[in-house]
Structure formats: structure tokens, C-alpha cells
Design a protein around this motif. Structure first.
Motif, short mmCIF file in Angstrom:
data_model
loop_
_atom_site.label_atom_id
_atom_site.label_comp_id
_atom_site.label_asym_id
_atom_site.label_seq_id
_atom_site.Cartn_x
_atom_site.Cartn_y
_atom_site.Cartn_z
N LEU A 1 -2.74 -2.71 3.15
CA LEU A 1 -1.58 -3.57 2.99
C LEU A 1 -0.49 -2.97 2.12
O LEU A 1 0.42 -3.65 1.70
CB LEU A 1 -2.02 -4.90 2.37
CG LEU A 1 -2.78 -5.85 3.29
CD1 LEU A 1 -3.18 -7.09 2.52
CD2 LEU A 1 -1.94 -6.22 4.48
N VAL A 2 -0.60 -1.69 1.80
CA VAL A 2 0.41 -1.06 0.94
C VAL A 2 1.74 -1.03 1.67
O VAL A 2 1.85 -0.57 2.80
CB VAL A 2 -0.01 0.37 0.56
CG1 VAL A 2 1.10 1.07 -0.18
CG2 VAL A 2 -1.28 0.33 -0.29
N LEU A 3 2.77 -1.53 1.02
CA LEU A 3 4.09 -1.61 1.61
C LEU A 3 5.06 -0.71 0.87
O LEU A 3 5.20 -0.80 -0.34
CB LEU A 3 4.61 -3.04 1.57
CG LEU A 3 3.83 -4.09 2.38
CD1 LEU A 3 4.48 -5.44 2.19
CD2 LEU A 3 3.79 -3.73 3.83
N LYS A 4 5.71 0.17 1.60
CA LYS A 4 6.73 1.03 1.03
C LYS A 4 7.88 1.16 2.01
O LYS A 4 7.69 1.13 3.22
CB LYS A 4 6.17 2.43 0.73
CG LYS A 4 5.19 2.50 -0.41
CD LYS A 4 4.81 3.94 -0.68
CE LYS A 4 3.82 4.07 -1.82
NZ LYS A 4 3.45 5.48 -2.08
N ASN A 33 -0.77 -4.49 -4.55
CA ASN A 33 -0.36 -4.03 -3.23
C ASN A 33 1.01 -3.37 -3.25
O ASN A 33 1.71 -3.30 -2.24
CB ASN A 33 -0.38 -5.20 -2.24
CG ASN A 33 -1.79 -5.59 -1.85
OD1 ASN A 33 -2.36 -5.03 -0.93
ND2 ASN A 33 -2.38 -6.55 -2.57
N ASN A 34 1.38 -2.89 -4.46
CA ASN A 34 2.56 -2.04 -4.64
C ASN A 34 3.90 -2.71 -4.39
O ASN A 34 4.84 -2.08 -3.91
CB ASN A 34 2.44 -0.78 -3.78
CG ASN A 34 1.32 0.13 -4.26
OD1 ASN A 34 1.16 0.34 -5.46
ND2 ASN A 34 0.54 0.65 -3.34
N PHE A 35 4.00 -4.00 -4.74
CA PHE A 35 5.29 -4.66 -4.80
C PHE A 35 5.85 -4.53 -6.21
O PHE A 35 5.10 -4.45 -7.19
CB PHE A 35 5.14 -6.16 -4.51
CG PHE A 35 5.03 -6.50 -3.06
CD1 PHE A 35 6.15 -6.74 -2.30
CD2 PHE A 35 3.79 -6.61 -2.46
CE1 PHE A 35 6.06 -7.09 -0.97
CE2 PHE A 35 3.67 -6.95 -1.13
CZ PHE A 35 4.81 -7.19 -0.38
N THR A 36 7.17 -4.58 -6.30
CA THR A 36 7.82 -4.84 -7.58
C THR A 36 8.03 -6.35 -7.66
O THR A 36 8.63 -6.93 -6.76
CB THR A 36 9.17 -4.11 -7.68
OG1 THR A 36 8.94 -2.70 -7.59
CG2 THR A 36 9.85 -4.43 -8.99
#
Length: 236
Positions: A1-4, A33-36
Motif C-alpha cells: 500500500l505504499v503510495l508515492k 504507509n508513507n503519507f505525510t
């Protein structure tokens, strides 16, 4: 689910909810999950944050102090009509749900909710622009499968199948979203043109048919996601 993003930057999410426990849980899950993440506890502060900063998506509680979620959504759409909004609320009355969608919400999720499912839905919303570009793709090759969506031909190992129009459209949509979440409502709108009990049951029948066609390839699987959609998982 990593979002970039394509350039590697993280997506920015604003969480607005007066329940500090929910905010804490959601914030931690999104960060993992790598959101700011920015988090606020009332509608007025949320609006100030949206006016000052650029967010990719906002999660709004309906019942908040100072400014409720519906009023806030109206203000958000005046600032950026394309801003994705998900309502998080304990209110599940039909008129509230309809009002949420009338205000331009992308989804309306009632509490308590599954955080993993929420992340799948966020991902589906954020990747719409990518999906629009890849929907024009006509040929797919992965694992031991070749799919020609123009000729409606599917080849699994050395077996060849001629797909029906709906089988073809559904498999095409799954391929576009492969390894990602494909919402049920997206398929129903695009292929069946309406959402109701009968079209949903029809789609389940076609999903079962596609599973039978793909079962000879152990590297590919169509899985259910909490009854909300499907994932075409390509394992290698």
C-alpha cells in the motif's frame, strides 16, 4: 500500500476529526504507509490548514465542533473543486450519505471502519489519474497470461479462450488495476452502467467465471477485498 508520486514525494493527507483516538490511530497508520499527515480536531482549523497548505486528499468527520464536515466540504470545493474528500462518520442515515455524495465526496465510510480498507480506497482515489492513462492499454502480458482486450482473447499457458464482452471489460479493468484495489462500484458504473443488487450479483458471476479461466496459472489470483472490491494479484 505504499503510495508515492512519480517524482518520489509522499502524498499529503489531512485528517479532521474531534475523536483524538481515531485521529491518532489513523495518523499512525497513514504514516506507516508513507503519507505525510496533518491532523486537526475541528472544522475551522481544518479549513485554515486547507487554505494554507496543499493536500492530496482530506478525511473529514461529519460531526465536528466549530464547523461540521458537510459545511467544511462546501468550503473545500470552493477552494479546489477537484479535492478528493472522504467522509468518516458514525451517521449512516440514507439522507446523510446522499448529502455527502451530493457535496462531491469520493466516499462515505461509517464508523467503525477497517483501516486497511480505508487505505485501499484512498489509494484507488489517488491513482485515478494514473488509471485514466493506463485504461487505453489494450494488451497485457504477465505471469503465463496474454490478454488481448481488442480481440477479446485470453491465453493462459497454452489454452486460449474467447471472452464475452462483459468478461472482457471486467478483466480489462482488473488488469488496469493489477496488484491494486479495484472498487466494486467502479466496475458496476463502467460496465453495467448502474449499481443495484442485480448488477452486483451479475458481476460476482463474471468474477467467478474469470477465476475459473485463470486458475491454471498459480501466479495470478483474483481476491476479494472486504466485500468492497477486488484485486488481481500477479505474484511473479
Amino acid at each position: 500500500l505504499v503510495l508515492k508520486r512519480s517524482e518520489g514525494n509522499m502524498y499529503k493527507v489531512l485528517i479532521a476529526d474531534d475523536n483524538k483516538q481515531i485521529v491518532s490511530i489513523l495518523s499512525e497508520y497513514c504514516k506507516k504507509n508513507n503519507f505525510t499527515v496533518s491532523a486537526v480536531f475541528d472544522g475551522e482549523t481544518a479549513l485554515k490548514e486547507i487554505e494554507k497548505n496543499k493536500f492530496d486528499i482530506v478525511l473529514l468527520d461529519v460531526m465536528m465542533p466549530k464547523k461540521d464536515g458537510f459545511s467544511l466540504a462546501e468550503d473545500v470545493k470552493k477552494i479546489n473543486k477537484n479535492m478528493p474528500i472522504i467522509f468518516l462518520t458514525a451517521k449512516n442515515l440514507r439522507e446523510d450519505i446522499l448529502r455527502g455524495y451530493q457535496l462531491g465526496a469520493d466516499d462515505y465510510i461509517t464508523k467503525p471502519f477497517d483501516t486497511e480498507l480505508l487505505l485501499y480506497k484512498i489509494k484507488a482515489i489517488l491513482q485515478r489519474s494514473v488509471t485514466v492513462e493506463t485504461e487505453e492499454q489494450e494488451y497485457f502480458r504477465f505471469s503465463n497470461i496474454y490478454f488481448d482486450s481488442v480481440l477479446r482473447q485470453l491465453k493462459v499457458h497454452d489454452k486460449e479462450y474467447k471472452l464475452s464482452p462483459k468478461e472482457n471489460d471486467l478483466l480489462h479493468l482488473l488488469c488496469v488495476h493489477r496488484n491494486d484495489f479495484m472498487p466494486r462500484e467502479l466496475a458496476l458504473r463502467k460496465i453495467w452502467k448502474k449499481e443495484n443488487y442485480f448488477t452486483a450479483r451479475s458481476m460476482d458471476v463474471y468474477i467467478a467465471k474469470l477465476r475459473k479461466l485463470l486458475r491454471d496459472d498459480e501466479g495470478v489470483e483474483i481476491i476479494n477485498v472486504h466485500g468492497e472490491g477486488f484485486r488481481l494479484v500477479v505474484k511473479h
